[in-house]
Design a protein around this motif. Structure first.
Motif, mmCIF file in Angstrom:
data_model
loop_
_atom_site.group_PDB
_atom_site.id
_atom_site.type_symbol
_atom_site.label_atom_id
_atom_site.label_comp_id
_atom_site.label_asym_id
_atom_site.label_seq_id
_atom_site.Cartn_x
_atom_site.Cartn_y
_atom_site.Cartn_z
ATOM 1 N N LEU A 51 10.571 19.719 118.653
ATOM 2 C CA LEU A 51 11.591 20.511 119.620
ATOM 3 C C LEU A 51 10.263 20.132 121.977
ATOM 4 C CD1 LEU A 51 12.577 23.954 117.985
ATOM 5 C CD2 LEU A 51 12.839 21.828 118.107
ATOM 6 N N GLU A 52 11.734 19.700 122.691
ATOM 7 C CA GLU A 52 11.376 19.261 123.512
ATOM 8 C C GLU A 52 12.102 20.253 124.335
ATOM 9 O OE1 GLU A 52 11.001 15.554 123.638
ATOM 10 O OE2 GLU A 52 9.403 15.063 122.515
ATOM 11 N N GLY A 53 11.446 20.321 125.678
ATOM 12 C CA GLY A 53 11.873 20.992 126.583
ATOM 13 C C GLY A 53 11.030 21.831 127.990
ATOM 14 N N ASP A 54 11.138 22.376 128.935
ATOM 15 C CA ASP A 54 10.924 23.456 130.365
ATOM 16 C C ASP A 54 10.673 24.762 129.282
ATOM 17 O OD1 ASP A 54 10.836 20.966 131.120
ATOM 18 O OD2 ASP A 54 12.156 21.623 132.729
ATOM 19 N N TRP A 77 7.897 22.794 121.265
ATOM 20 C CA TRP A 77 7.204 21.320 121.236
ATOM 21 C C TRP A 77 6.686 22.017 120.045
ATOM 22 C CZ3 TRP A 77 7.220 18.361 124.328
ATOM 23 C CH2 TRP A 77 7.812 18.071 125.442
ATOM 24 N N SER A 78 7.292 22.553 118.641
ATOM 25 C CA SER A 78 6.890 22.566 117.521
ATOM 26 C C SER A 78 7.525 21.460 116.247
ATOM 27 C CB SER A 78 7.918 24.169 116.927
ATOM 28 O OG SER A 78 9.015 24.090 117.327
ATOM 29 N N GLU A 79 7.650 21.312 115.352
ATOM 30 C CA GLU A 79 8.152 20.559 114.625
ATOM 31 C C GLU A 79 9.073 20.426 113.570
ATOM 32 O OE1 GLU A 79 5.887 17.236 113.961
ATOM 33 O OE2 GLU A 79 5.691 16.041 115.131
ATOM 34 N N TRP A 80 9.922 20.780 113.222
ATOM 35 C CA TRP A 80 11.155 20.860 112.350
ATOM 36 C C TRP A 80 12.273 20.261 111.632
ATOM 37 C CZ3 TRP A 80 11.174 26.682 110.926
ATOM 38 C CH2 TRP A 80 10.255 26.968 112.084
ATOM 39 N N VAL A 81 12.008 19.782 110.515
ATOM 40 C CA VAL A 81 12.766 18.680 109.556
ATOM 41 C C VAL A 81 14.706 19.073 109.746
ATOM 42 C CG1 VAL A 81 13.484 17.949 107.142
ATOM 43 C CG2 VAL A 81 11.853 18.650 107.402
ATOM 44 N N PHE A 82 15.330 18.308 110.549
ATOM 45 C CA PHE A 82 16.686 18.257 110.499
ATOM 46 C C PHE A 82 17.636 17.617 109.875
ATOM 47 C CE2 PHE A 82 14.285 19.562 115.118
ATOM 48 C CZ PHE A 82 15.464 20.309 115.322
ATOM 49 N N ASP A 83 18.964 17.911 109.476
ATOM 50 C CA ASP A 83 19.198 16.991 108.350
ATOM 51 C C ASP A 83 20.459 16.030 108.755
ATOM 52 O OD1 ASP A 83 20.312 16.884 105.260
ATOM 53 O OD2 ASP A 83 21.786 17.831 106.278
ATOM 54 N N CYS A 84 20.899 16.398 110.304
ATOM 55 C CA CYS A 84 21.847 15.482 109.903
ATOM 56 C C CYS A 84 22.725 16.779 111.783
ATOM 57 C CB CYS A 84 23.829 16.242 109.203
ATOM 58 S SG CYS A 84 23.677 17.729 109.237
ATOM 59 N N VAL A 85 23.731 15.830 112.307
ATOM 60 C CA VAL A 85 23.959 16.094 113.428
ATOM 61 C C VAL A 85 25.387 16.322 114.007
ATOM 62 C CG1 VAL A 85 24.725 15.571 116.053
ATOM 63 C CG2 VAL A 85 22.448 14.511 114.752
ATOM 64 N N LYS A 86 25.771 17.914 114.100
ATOM 65 C CA LYS A 86 27.470 18.083 114.350
ATOM 66 C C LYS A 86 28.079 18.085 115.033
ATOM 67 C CE LYS A 86 30.355 21.118 111.789
ATOM 68 N NZ LYS A 86 31.383 21.854 110.658
ATOM 69 N N SER A 87 29.108 17.906 115.388
ATOM 70 C CA SER A 87 29.623 17.591 117.216
ATOM 71 C C SER A 87 29.889 18.999 117.051
ATOM 72 C CB SER A 87 30.686 16.491 116.949
ATOM 73 O OG SER A 87 31.445 17.329 118.672
ATOM 74 N N GLY A 88 29.611 19.922 118.735
ATOM 75 C CA GLY A 88 30.164 21.315 119.369
ATOM 76 C C GLY A 88 30.492 21.406 120.320
ATOM 77 N N ASN A 115 21.072 22.502 120.214
ATOM 78 C CA ASN A 115 21.860 21.966 120.923
ATOM 79 C C ASN A 115 20.461 20.251 120.625
ATOM 80 O OD1 ASN A 115 22.365 20.506 123.808
ATOM 81 N ND2 ASN A 115 24.132 21.167 122.709
ATOM 82 N N GLY A 116 20.869 18.998 120.998
ATOM 83 C CA GLY A 116 20.149 18.103 121.224
ATOM 84 C C GLY A 116 20.000 17.562 122.317
ATOM 85 N N HIS A 117 19.923 18.070 123.170
ATOM 86 C CA HIS A 117 19.028 18.372 124.161
ATOM 87 C C HIS A 117 17.143 19.062 123.983
ATOM 88 C CE1 HIS A 117 21.431 17.705 127.952
ATOM 89 N NE2 HIS A 117 22.325 18.971 127.707
ATOM 90 N N TYR A 118 17.305 19.871 122.909
ATOM 91 C CA TYR A 118 15.910 20.501 122.960
ATOM 92 C C TYR A 118 15.187 19.688 121.826
ATOM 93 C CZ TYR A 118 17.835 24.026 125.709
ATOM 94 O OH TYR A 118 18.178 24.594 126.405
ATOM 95 N N THR A 119 15.997 18.017 121.231
ATOM 96 C CA THR A 119 15.378 17.813 119.937
ATOM 97 C C THR A 119 14.180 16.011 120.797
ATOM 98 O OG1 THR A 119 17.676 16.241 119.160
ATOM 99 C CG2 THR A 119 16.536 18.606 118.029
ATOM 100 N N SER A 120 13.813 16.231 119.816
ATOM 101 C CA SER A 120 12.988 14.537 120.589
ATOM 102 C C SER A 120 13.329 13.444 120.288
ATOM 103 C CB SER A 120 11.314 14.600 119.727
ATOM 104 O OG SER A 120 11.946 14.073 118.975
ATOM 105 N N ASP A 121 12.867 11.973 121.010
ATOM 106 C CA ASP A 121 14.005 10.620 120.459
ATOM 107 C C ASP A 121 14.300 10.377 119.019
ATOM 108 O OD1 ASP A 121 15.043 10.968 123.107
ATOM 109 O OD2 ASP A 121 13.057 9.716 123.619
ATOM 110 N N ALA A 122 13.218 11.031 118.737
ATOM 111 C CA ALA A 122 13.350 10.140 117.083
ATOM 112 C C ALA A 122 14.695 11.382 116.613
ATOM 113 C CB ALA A 122 12.159 10.901 116.221
#
Length: 131
Positions: A51-54, A77-88, A115-122
């Protein structure tokens, strides 16, 4: 001459059993296609992202939008396991709009969305796939 003919007739059933069937060939083709797709990254999911951001933390919500209740708050800045992306709901931060909500399956009773704003480029829709 009768012995070779008798031997050929006796061994014929074993030869038929060893011959590949159409079903076996089809299964082999499907397995090869799946292996190629997996090697190309088409089935990648369960990706660890930071997770990234100000902000100091980010809300993980019950659905893909800010109107959904907050399930939990996660530290930046913590790390989490994400499964998929949903449009919203589309979120605009600093003039950049992001409508993708990344799903964490194992938080809360039914998982939660960030929201995708807060996840790293991976973590992209291309790497996670749609929910």
């Amino acid at each position: 001459m009768k012995l070779p003919s008798l031997l050929a007739v006796a061994l014929l059933p074993f030869g038929l059993l060893a011959a590949p069937t159409a079903e076996a060939a089809d299964l082999e083709i499907r397995q090869e296609a799946v292996a190629r797709a997996a090697g190309a990254g088409l089935f990648e999911r369960d990706r660890t992202c930071r997770l990234e951001g100000d902000a100091k933390s980010v809300n993980c919500r019950a659905g893909p939008g800010t109107k959904y209740k907050v399930v939990t708050t996660l530290g930046m800045w913590s790390e989490w396991v994400f499964d998929c992306v949903k449009s919203g709901e589309c979120v605009n931060i600093g003039g950049k709009v992001n409508c993708g909500w990344h799903f964490i399956k194992y938080l809360g009773d039914h998982g939660c969305y960030i929201n995708g704003h807060y996840t790293s480029d991976a973590c992209t829709q291309a790497s996670l796939g749609w929910c």
